[in-house]
Design a protein around this motif. Structure first.
Motif, short mmCIF file in Angstrom:
data_model
loop_
_atom_site.label_atom_id
_atom_site.label_comp_id
_atom_site.label_asym_id
_atom_site.label_seq_id
_atom_site.Cartn_x
_atom_site.Cartn_y
_atom_site.Cartn_z
N THR A 160 0.95 4.04 -3.00
CA THR A 160 0.65 5.58 -2.67
C THR A 160 1.94 6.35 -3.04
N ARG B 150 -9.33 -0.99 8.15
CA ARG B 150 -10.63 -1.46 7.72
C ARG B 150 -10.86 -2.96 8.02
N GLU C 152 -4.89 3.63 7.36
CA GLU C 152 -6.39 3.61 7.23
C GLU C 152 -6.75 2.35 6.49
N THR C 153 -6.01 1.91 5.63
CA THR C 153 -6.55 0.94 4.51
C THR C 153 -6.61 -0.58 5.59
N ILE D 136 0.81 -1.27 0.04
CA ILE D 136 0.00 -0.04 -0.04
C ILE D 136 0.84 1.12 -0.01
N GLN E 119 -4.04 11.31 2.52
CA GLN E 119 -4.14 10.28 1.65
C GLN E 119 -2.87 9.93 0.94
#
Length: 416
Positions: free
Chosen positions: A56, A88, A84-85, A52, A75
């Motif tokens: 990004t 979840r 944040e990913t 991730i 972000q």
């Protein structure tokens, strides 16, 4: 100790040792498998976070950098995107956590806690190679977790644009996070760690339940094996041996022709009964008798007819005796009877009944046969041989008085 008990003791020890060994191995194997599963999941999360971050950095941040002057977008920060990913995931997989713990973070939620500070300090002090990951356990019970930590070291100059001094930081970032935190970082400085936490309770609980299931199945198998081997032992060994022992006992203690006990067994029984009668202070008698003119029967009618007479005599004697009495073939055509708890007058009556039974009914192919009897009652002093000798002497008196009669033995010590 019986053979079954010995076998079961040995079998129980072997099965217990086997169960203990199997339990030790299975428990260790399942525990290791559970830990390996946790480690695999932690590596999966760590590499997901790295993927991730890279995504990004390479594909998201370049397109949004030009908007930073208007509005700061968290972000675009790789650490924020990864956190944040993966956050979840916690809704669906409780206990799975990812955090970029920093000593002096821009975002207060990223501040390292006590144990995370110790891990960071180990990297900063050189106790742990910066190229390595460290792992360990935190928490207890259901909150027990395995963590994997990887150092965050400043290697890229563009990081300094946001973390060197507030003067060079994007104004839009300062509006959100302020000027107090996340500054003063230096190139090649280890400022924090990437931390992945994976719960251990569920894999270990699964391993524990699997262990109980395996051991339960193993125990059930051992019980079936134990029962099966005992049944096999009974049917293949113990019962045949018991039948063989009975046959050997019969061969050793019974006369093969008449099926009465033999001389050796009679003496054993007599000694036992004398000991019991001595305690009870009761009476005991023996009756000895001999087939009259038996040699003439063998010479006239043959030995087969003589054997028939012996067998028929044994049957007639057995029919008149109680279950507590004992009749034996003493030798040749001589028989002896043990009468338990029987005084002299009763013993004389029983001997007379046996005499009449033998003499009263003719024998096949031989005709009428008679017998002479001697009866002696124990005086609680003499031994078994002396008692039998008195009965034998009375028998010979009956022979001398014309046979086919019952004679009472003289008292011990009486003159002949």
């Amino acid at each position: 100790m019986s053979i079954r008990l010995k076998f079961n003791l040995v079998l129980a020890v072997v099965l217990l040792l086997a169960a203990a060994g199997a339990g030790f191995y299975v428990h260790g194997f399942l525990q290791k498998a559970a830990i390996d599963e946790v480690r695999h999941n932690s590596q999966l999360m760590m590499h997901s976070a790295m993927a991730i971050r890279d995504y990004t950095t390479e594909l998201v941040k370049p397109h949004l950098d030009e908007k930073l002057e208007e509005k700061f977008l968290p972000q675009t920060v790789p650490a924020y995107a990864a956190t944040e990913t993966l956050k979840r995931l916690q809704n669906r997989f409780p206990g799975y956590e990812y955090k970029e713990a920093v000593l002096n973070p821009t975002n207060a939620r990223d501040r390292a806690n006590e144990w995370e500070e110790r891990v960071i300090q180990d990297f900063r002090d050189g106790k742990v190679d910066l190229k390595q990951e460290v792992s360990g356990e935190v928490g207890e019970g259901m909150h027990r977790a395995l963590y994997v930590a990887r150092p965050i070291t400043i290697k890229q100059p563009q990081c300094m644009a946001c973390h060197s001094t507030p003067a060079v930081a994007p104004p839009t970032m300062l509006k959100i996070y302020g000027e107090k935190n996340g500054f003063g970082w230096a190139m090649n400085e280890t400022v924090g760690v990437q931390v992945v936490k994976v719960p251990m309770f569920y894999p270990l609980e699964k391993a524990r339940q699997t262990f109980y299931t395996v051991m339960g199945a193993l125990f059930g198998s051992f019980v079936l094996l134990f029962v099966g081997l005992n049944l096999s032992l009974s049917s293949l060994v113990i019962e045949p041996m018991a039948r063989l022992n009975l046959k050997l006992e019969d061969l050793a203690t019974k006369d093969f022709l008449t099926d009465l006990v033999n001389r050796r067994r009679f003496f054993e029984r007599l000694e036992t009964e004398m000991a019991a009668i001595r305690v009870k202070n009761s009476s005991l008698s023996v009756v000895m008798f001999d087939i009259d003119f038996f040699k003439r029967i063998n010479d006239t009618f043959g030995h087969d007819s003589g054997d028939v007479v012996l067998k028929s005599t044994a049957l007639r004697v057995r029919e008149l005796l109680r279950s507590s009495d004992c009749a034996a073939r003493f030798g040749g055509e001589e028989f002896i009877i043990l009468l338990k708890e029987t005084p002299l007058d009763a013993a004389m009556a029983i001997a007379e009944a046996v005499r009449a039974r033998i003499a009263g009914t003719p024998f096949d192919a031989v005709g009428h046969v008679s017998a002479s009897f001697g009866v002696a009652t124990w005086d609680h002093k003499e031994d078994s041989h002396a008692l039998i000798k008195r009965a034998d002497e009375a028998l010979y008196v009956a022979k001398s008085q014309g046979r086919n009669c019952v004679v009472q033995a003289k008292e011990p010590g009486a003159a002949a």
